[in-house]
Design a protein around this motif. Structure first.
Motif, short mmCIF file in Angstrom:
data_model
loop_
_atom_site.label_atom_id
_atom_site.label_comp_id
_atom_site.label_asym_id
_atom_site.label_seq_id
_atom_site.Cartn_x
_atom_site.Cartn_y
_atom_site.Cartn_z
N HIS A 167 1.14 -0.26 -21.27
CA HIS A 167 0.42 -0.40 -20.25
C HIS A 167 0.42 0.08 -19.58
O HIS A 167 0.38 0.92 -18.43
CB HIS A 167 2.20 -0.63 -19.53
N LEU A 168 -1.00 0.88 -19.80
CA LEU A 168 -1.88 1.48 -18.95
C LEU A 168 -2.72 0.52 -17.83
O LEU A 168 -2.99 -0.38 -17.91
CB LEU A 168 -2.98 1.62 -19.99
N SER A 169 -2.96 1.32 -17.22
CA SER A 169 -3.36 0.57 -15.07
C SER A 169 -4.03 1.23 -14.47
O SER A 169 -5.60 0.92 -14.49
CB SER A 169 -1.88 1.36 -14.61
N SER A 224 0.61 -1.54 0.13
CA SER A 224 -0.37 -0.13 0.00
C SER A 224 1.05 1.36 0.00
O SER A 224 0.63 2.24 -0.47
CB SER A 224 -0.65 -0.16 1.59
N THR A 225 2.28 1.36 0.50
CA THR A 225 2.79 2.58 0.68
C THR A 225 3.87 2.42 -0.64
O THR A 225 3.10 3.81 -1.27
CB THR A 225 4.19 2.24 1.34
N TYR A 226 3.80 1.89 -1.53
CA TYR A 226 4.31 1.53 -2.88
C TYR A 226 2.72 2.08 -4.05
O TYR A 226 3.65 3.30 -3.96
CB TYR A 226 4.74 0.08 -3.73
N LEU A 227 2.09 1.95 -3.32
CA LEU A 227 0.56 2.74 -4.17
C LEU A 227 1.21 4.02 -4.18
O LEU A 227 -0.34 4.11 -5.05
CB LEU A 227 -0.54 1.47 -4.14
N LYS A 228 0.99 4.41 -3.17
CA LYS A 228 0.49 5.82 -2.74
C LYS A 228 1.60 6.68 -3.48
O LYS A 228 1.27 7.22 -3.60
CB LYS A 228 0.45 5.63 -0.81
N SER A 229 2.31 5.43 -3.71
CA SER A 229 3.73 6.73 -4.08
C SER A 229 3.53 6.85 -5.48
O SER A 229 4.81 7.93 -6.07
CB SER A 229 4.75 5.62 -4.33
N SER A 241 5.50 -0.66 -12.83
CA SER A 241 4.69 1.10 -12.75
C SER A 241 4.97 1.24 -14.54
O SER A 241 5.36 0.66 -15.06
CB SER A 241 6.35 2.07 -12.49
N PRO A 242 3.25 1.69 -14.06
CA PRO A 242 2.44 1.31 -12.84
C PRO A 242 1.83 0.84 -12.52
O PRO A 242 2.18 -0.77 -12.79
CB PRO A 242 1.40 2.40 -13.34
N PRO A 243 1.44 1.44 -11.12
CA PRO A 243 1.31 -0.48 -10.08
C PRO A 243 0.41 -1.26 -10.27
O PRO A 243 -0.49 -0.69 -11.40
CB PRO A 243 1.50 0.55 -8.84
N ILE A 244 0.30 -2.38 -9.81
CA ILE A 244 -0.56 -2.86 -9.73
C ILE A 244 -2.46 -1.97 -8.92
O ILE A 244 -1.60 -2.63 -8.51
CB ILE A 244 -1.07 -3.95 -9.53
N ARG A 245 -3.04 -2.13 -9.79
CA ARG A 245 -3.99 -1.47 -8.46
C ARG A 245 -5.28 -2.49 -8.11
O ARG A 245 -4.82 -3.40 -7.76
CB ARG A 245 -4.88 -0.15 -9.72
N ASP A 246 -6.48 -1.63 -7.23
CA ASP A 246 -7.11 -2.26 -6.58
C ASP A 246 -8.30 -2.89 -7.37
O ASP A 246 -8.07 -3.06 -8.76
CB ASP A 246 -7.53 -1.75 -5.56
N SER A 247 -9.30 -4.07 -6.70
CA SER A 247 -9.67 -4.79 -7.51
C SER A 247 -10.62 -4.35 -8.31
O SER A 247 -11.01 -4.95 -9.69
CB SER A 247 -10.67 -6.16 -6.87
N ALA A 248 -11.09 -2.80 -7.77
CA ALA A 248 -12.80 -2.56 -8.40
C ALA A 248 -12.02 -2.03 -10.07
O ALA A 248 -12.22 -1.65 -11.01
CB ALA A 248 -13.03 -1.37 -7.80
N ASN A 249 -10.45 -1.29 -10.06
CA ASN A 249 -9.83 -1.08 -11.04
C ASN A 249 -9.56 -2.06 -11.54
O ASN A 249 -9.76 -1.71 -13.13
CB ASN A 249 -8.35 -0.51 -10.68
N LYS A 250 -9.28 -3.29 -11.25
CA LYS A 250 -9.00 -4.39 -12.24
C LYS A 250 -10.08 -4.90 -12.77
O LYS A 250 -9.89 -5.45 -13.97
CB LYS A 250 -8.71 -5.04 -11.58
N GLU A 251 -11.66 -4.66 -12.68
CA GLU A 251 -12.85 -5.61 -13.02
C GLU A 251 -13.32 -4.04 -14.26
O GLU A 251 -13.37 -4.81 -15.28
CB GLU A 251 -13.82 -4.94 -12.39
N ARG A 252 -13.04 -2.68 -13.95
CA ARG A 252 -12.89 -1.85 -14.46
C ARG A 252 -12.22 -2.22 -15.81
O ARG A 252 -12.66 -2.03 -17.45
CB ARG A 252 -12.69 -0.51 -14.25
N TYR A 261 -1.37 -6.33 -14.83
CA TYR A 261 -3.42 -5.77 -14.79
C TYR A 261 -4.41 -6.48 -14.04
O TYR A 261 -4.86 -5.67 -14.03
CB TYR A 261 -2.67 -4.69 -15.19
N LEU A 262 -4.79 -7.71 -15.05
CA LEU A 262 -5.62 -8.49 -15.46
C LEU A 262 -5.89 -9.16 -14.38
O LEU A 262 -6.53 -10.08 -14.12
CB LEU A 262 -5.89 -8.43 -17.08
#
Length: 430
Positions: free
Chosen positions: A217-219, A177-182, A264-275, A246-247
């Motif tokens: 690599h759009l995330s 979560s720290t890396y994701l915030k960065s 980078s960009p980071p792997i984001r949350d599950s809701a983002n993955k669904e989108r 990312y998928l």
């Protein structure tokens, strides 16, 4: 059925091999891979990387201009790439050149790079992490597009724009979560907003008509994707890719200290993955790529687990076909969509008219695979990338076993064995 050549490229007395219910489809084309040869072959070299590609059904890959040393930013450094690849590659390999500040305003240097065979150019809108590949701004990109327009070749852009924020500096560096915030999604949004100020030049009648922008690599599947969709509808010549990691993964499942998942960009949350899946299925995302970005284990900091210091990159080259298929079955993906995302549209981006489809007159680049065959990615499964322990996919159970790979009609991989000689060729734009 496939008429098979032997390892030397000779037809086996007209023998036709019946693969039963296996899928026969065009070989995959990966437009975004880092093979780091020459200069950093200990990270990944042409032999190991292209063997992994062949084992994964990839018959063509386009090598990125950075992570090797020196970076591919001139006709001279492109020549070094070509020399390193010759007679050492098991699939066909093309090369992107680099757009960097030192060549962006030097039209003759850029034209020399393109004339030497670069299929297009790549730039970063944030620090790349490689000293001889500095970031570009909108002015550099605009200059690059004006040159690319003459050659009708694309500009690929790493679209993250660094924003000032310090809210993560005192947090635990072992926490994902720290890396994701960065590297928040706002970095992608800011870069794409800036990028789209120059993409209108690619429209019919614009000063860069004939050039094409491609976002790699759009995330972020929120505002960033909406901006790209709007630009397309306005007539901008622009496409976008995302990557299997990312998928397949989401931030919630990444354990503290497991720096195999840093990219980078980071792997984001599950809701983002669904989108992202929704956008891919709807055609808003045009294609897929691996962004295979390997390094040595000591730079991945697997023991230390520091997400802020570890090298960012997912080692994935061999696994992208079964991973896409395995995770995509939940969403109802079809073989036709796989072919579009991994063969047809990448071929068009790279200007490879003779690849991407099985058709009379085209290169006979073919993968044969069993979509029902399940296997575990563990120490018992043959893995050909140089540093398997770095891969975030190890430990996964996936479906879709590659049975055979043909390159220009030559059998280059079959049942866990490669051709004894590397028969891939460098692909140069003409």
């Amino acid at each position: 059925m496939v008429e098979e050549k032997d390892w030397q490229g000779n037809f086996n007395s007209g023998e036709v091999i019946d693969y039963g219910d296996a899928v026969v489809m065009p070989g995959l084309i990966d437009v975004h891979a880092h093979l780091d040869d020459p200069g950093r072959a200990e990270w990944e070299g042409f032999p190991s990387g292209t063997k992994a590609a062949a084992a994964g059904g990839i018959t063509t890959l386009i090598d990125m201009p950075l992570n090797s040393f020196p970076s591919t930013v001139s006709k001279e450094t492109l020549k070094l790439k070509i020399e390193a690849a010759e007679r050492r590659i098991y699939v066909d390999v093309g090369f992107w050149g680099g757009l960097v500040p030192e060549n962006a305003f030097n039209s003759s240097a850029l034209e020399d790079l393109l004339k030497a065979g670069a299929l297009g150019l790549k730039s970063f809108m944030c620090p790349s992490g490689i000293n001889d590949f500095p970031m570009t701004n909108a002015s550099h990109i605009k200059e690059g597009l004006s040159i690319l327009a003459k050659y009708r070749r694309p500009l690929l852009v790493h679209a993250e724009k660094q924003q000032e924020h310090e809210g993560y500096l005192d947090l635990d560096a072992r926490s994902y979560s720290t890396y994701l915030k960065s590297r928040p999604a706002s970095w992608e949004e800011a870069a794409i907003r800036e990028l789209l100020t120059v993409s209108k030049d690619t429209r019919t009648g614009g000063p860069a008509e004939g050039a094409h922008l491609h976002v790699v690599h759009l995330s972020d599947a929120k505002t960033s994707l909406d901006l790209i969709k709007e630009a397309k509808s306005s007539g901008d010549s622009i496409t976008v890719e995302t990557c299997p990691h990312y998928l397949a993964f989401s931030a919630e499942e990444i354990k503290d200290g497991d720096t195999r998942f840093k990219c980078s960009p980071p792997i984001r949350d599950s809701a983002n993955k669904e989108r992202l899946w929704e956008a891919l299925m709807d055609g808003q995302i045009d294609m897929l790529s691996s962004d295979h970005s390997p390094t040595v284990p000591e730079l991945k900091l697997l023991d230390e687990g520091n997400f802020l210091k570890a090298w960012g990159g997912i080692s994935s080259l061999q696994f992208v076909l079964p991973v896409t298929w395995s995770y995509g079955r939940k969403y109802g993906i079809t073989l036709e969509q796989l072919t579009s995302w991994w063969s047809e549209k990448p071929a068009k981006l790279a200007g490879q008219d003779l690849k991407g489809t099985i058709a009379i007159g085209n290169h006979a680049d073919i993968v044969v695979w069993d979509p029902e065959a399940e296997f575990d990615l563990n120490e018992d499964h043959p893995v050909y990338i140089k540093h398997p322990s770095n891969s975030a996919y190890l430990g996964s159970r996936i479906s879709g076993k590659v049975l055979a790979t043909f390159l220009r009609g030559n059998l280059v991989f079959k049942e866990g064995k490669h051709a004894p000689d590397a028969c891939g060729v460098p692909i140069l734009a003409t």
